[in-house]
Design a protein around this motif. Sequence first.
Motif, short mmCIF file in Angstrom:
data_model
loop_
_atom_site.label_atom_id
_atom_site.label_comp_id
_atom_site.label_asym_id
_atom_site.label_seq_id
_atom_site.Cartn_x
_atom_site.Cartn_y
_atom_site.Cartn_z
N GLN A 1 29.00 7.49 -59.11
CA GLN A 1 28.04 8.43 -60.54
C GLN A 1 27.01 9.33 -60.23
N LEU A 2 26.46 9.89 -61.57
CA LEU A 2 25.22 10.44 -61.39
C LEU A 2 23.97 10.13 -61.29
N PHE A 3 23.28 10.74 -59.99
CA PHE A 3 21.80 10.10 -60.37
C PHE A 3 20.66 11.29 -60.23
N ALA A 4 19.94 10.72 -61.35
CA ALA A 4 18.73 11.89 -61.17
C ALA A 4 17.19 11.79 -60.77
N PHE A 5 16.37 12.53 -60.78
CA PHE A 5 14.47 12.29 -61.32
C PHE A 5 14.22 12.81 -62.59
N GLY A 6 14.10 12.70 -63.17
CA GLY A 6 13.51 13.16 -64.49
C GLY A 6 11.96 12.37 -64.74
N ASN B 1 19.84 7.35 -64.10
CA ASN B 1 21.52 7.15 -63.52
C ASN B 1 22.42 7.83 -65.20
N SER B 2 23.56 8.13 -64.76
CA SER B 2 24.23 9.04 -65.87
C SER B 2 25.61 8.36 -64.98
N SER B 3 26.32 7.72 -66.44
CA SER B 3 27.79 6.97 -65.70
C SER B 3 28.67 7.25 -66.86
N ASP B 4 29.07 9.19 -67.34
CA ASP B 4 29.80 9.85 -67.97
C ASP B 4 28.95 11.50 -68.25
N ASN B 5 28.98 11.45 -66.94
CA ASN B 5 28.77 12.84 -66.21
C ASN B 5 27.80 13.90 -66.23
N GLY B 6 26.34 12.90 -66.74
CA GLY B 6 25.19 14.30 -67.42
C GLY B 6 25.21 14.00 -68.83
N ALA B 7 26.07 13.22 -69.53
CA ALA B 7 25.86 13.89 -71.10
C ALA B 7 24.70 12.79 -71.39
N THR B 8 23.85 11.74 -70.95
CA THR B 8 23.34 11.01 -71.11
C THR B 8 23.10 10.25 -70.32
N TRP B 9 21.45 10.19 -69.94
CA TRP B 9 20.78 9.33 -68.54
C TRP B 9 19.70 8.25 -69.38
N ARG B 10 19.89 7.78 -67.94
CA ARG B 10 19.38 5.70 -68.22
C ARG B 10 18.96 5.45 -67.21
N GLU B 11 17.19 4.83 -67.85
CA GLU B 11 16.31 4.47 -66.38
C GLU B 11 16.80 4.28 -65.68
N LEU B 12 16.48 4.70 -64.08
CA LEU B 12 17.24 3.14 -62.80
C LEU B 12 15.92 2.63 -62.42
N TYR B 13 15.74 1.13 -61.86
CA TYR B 13 15.01 0.30 -62.22
C TYR B 13 15.66 0.08 -60.42
N THR C 1 15.47 19.76 -49.98
CA THR C 1 14.94 20.68 -50.44
C THR C 1 15.31 22.17 -51.38
N CYS C 2 14.53 22.87 -52.82
CA CYS C 2 15.45 23.45 -53.19
C CYS C 2 14.71 25.25 -52.54
N GLU C 3 15.21 26.30 -52.65
CA GLU C 3 14.95 27.58 -53.00
C GLU C 3 13.58 28.16 -54.41
N ALA C 4 13.86 27.69 -55.22
CA ALA C 4 12.96 27.29 -56.39
C ALA C 4 13.84 26.36 -57.25
N SER C 5 12.63 25.96 -58.02
CA SER C 5 12.98 24.65 -59.48
C SER C 5 14.17 24.50 -59.26
N THR C 6 15.11 23.76 -59.28
CA THR C 6 16.34 23.42 -59.80
C THR C 6 16.43 22.55 -60.16
N LEU C 7 17.87 22.39 -60.86
CA LEU C 7 18.10 21.16 -61.74
C LEU C 7 19.57 20.65 -61.07
N PHE C 8 18.87 19.10 -60.83
CA PHE C 8 20.46 18.90 -59.86
C PHE C 8 20.24 17.12 -59.80
N ALA C 9 21.43 16.72 -59.47
CA ALA C 9 21.61 14.88 -59.74
C ALA C 9 22.60 15.15 -58.01
N LEU C 10 22.12 13.93 -57.48
CA LEU C 10 23.04 13.44 -56.89
C LEU C 10 24.66 12.62 -56.93
N LYS C 11 25.24 12.55 -56.08
CA LYS C 11 26.57 11.75 -56.18
C LYS C 11 27.27 11.28 -55.71
#
Length: 212
Positions: free
Chosen positions: A156-161, A135-147, A77-87
């Motif tokens: 690694q980094l995990f986000a939702f988009g 999922n990003s294995s290069d610290n957020g430079a690129t992302w791929r779909e996580l099944y 839960t964020c105070e406002a719309s925020t760009l974040f990932a989980l590590k």
Amino acid sequence: MSKSLTLSSIALLLASAAPAFAASNVDLTVKGLITPSACTPGMSGNGIVDFGKISAKDLKLDSQTRLADKTLQLSVTCEASTLFALKPTDNRAGSSHNNFGTTYGLGLINGSEKLGRYFMSFSNPVSDIPLTALNSSDNGATWRELYDDDSVVPNQLFAFGTKGPDTLWYPEPLQSLTVEIALNTAIAPTNTLTLTNEVAMDGSATLEVIYL
């Protein structure tokens, strides 16, 4: 013609032999970005997965023993719309009996015997817009779909988009998110373990919110 070539070669050699002077200073740059919004993660059941007591006689001697699958619900839960990932970080790193680097450990017996392992995976992310786990294995430079059956790999980094117009995947700024975490857990073959006394499963992982 040959003399000219020889003289030219000597001139180049002399030029390359001229001394190089190194700079006597070096710069330090400190960078960062202060975000006005903060995000708070939470987990159902206080993040505790309890398998209760398991008899050593019910475990396999020369192959791992799969335990019942477990599911938790993670919320952010964020105070406002925020760009974040989980590590995720494995707090028992080095104790997984699986050496693929995609699992988390369950602790050690006698300081060296690896008790077992577990996989984590994300499924069914829910927010105010349709989302795909990334999922990003290069610290957020690129992302791929996580099944759903893909492992949430430590460090690694995990986000939702969503997918952009260039067909690449990008995290979305979110104010709230819920997602299921499935745990696939197994105990190592008992012929690698000393089970003469009660042994506690000691898995521990941290999911850190990283602001992008």
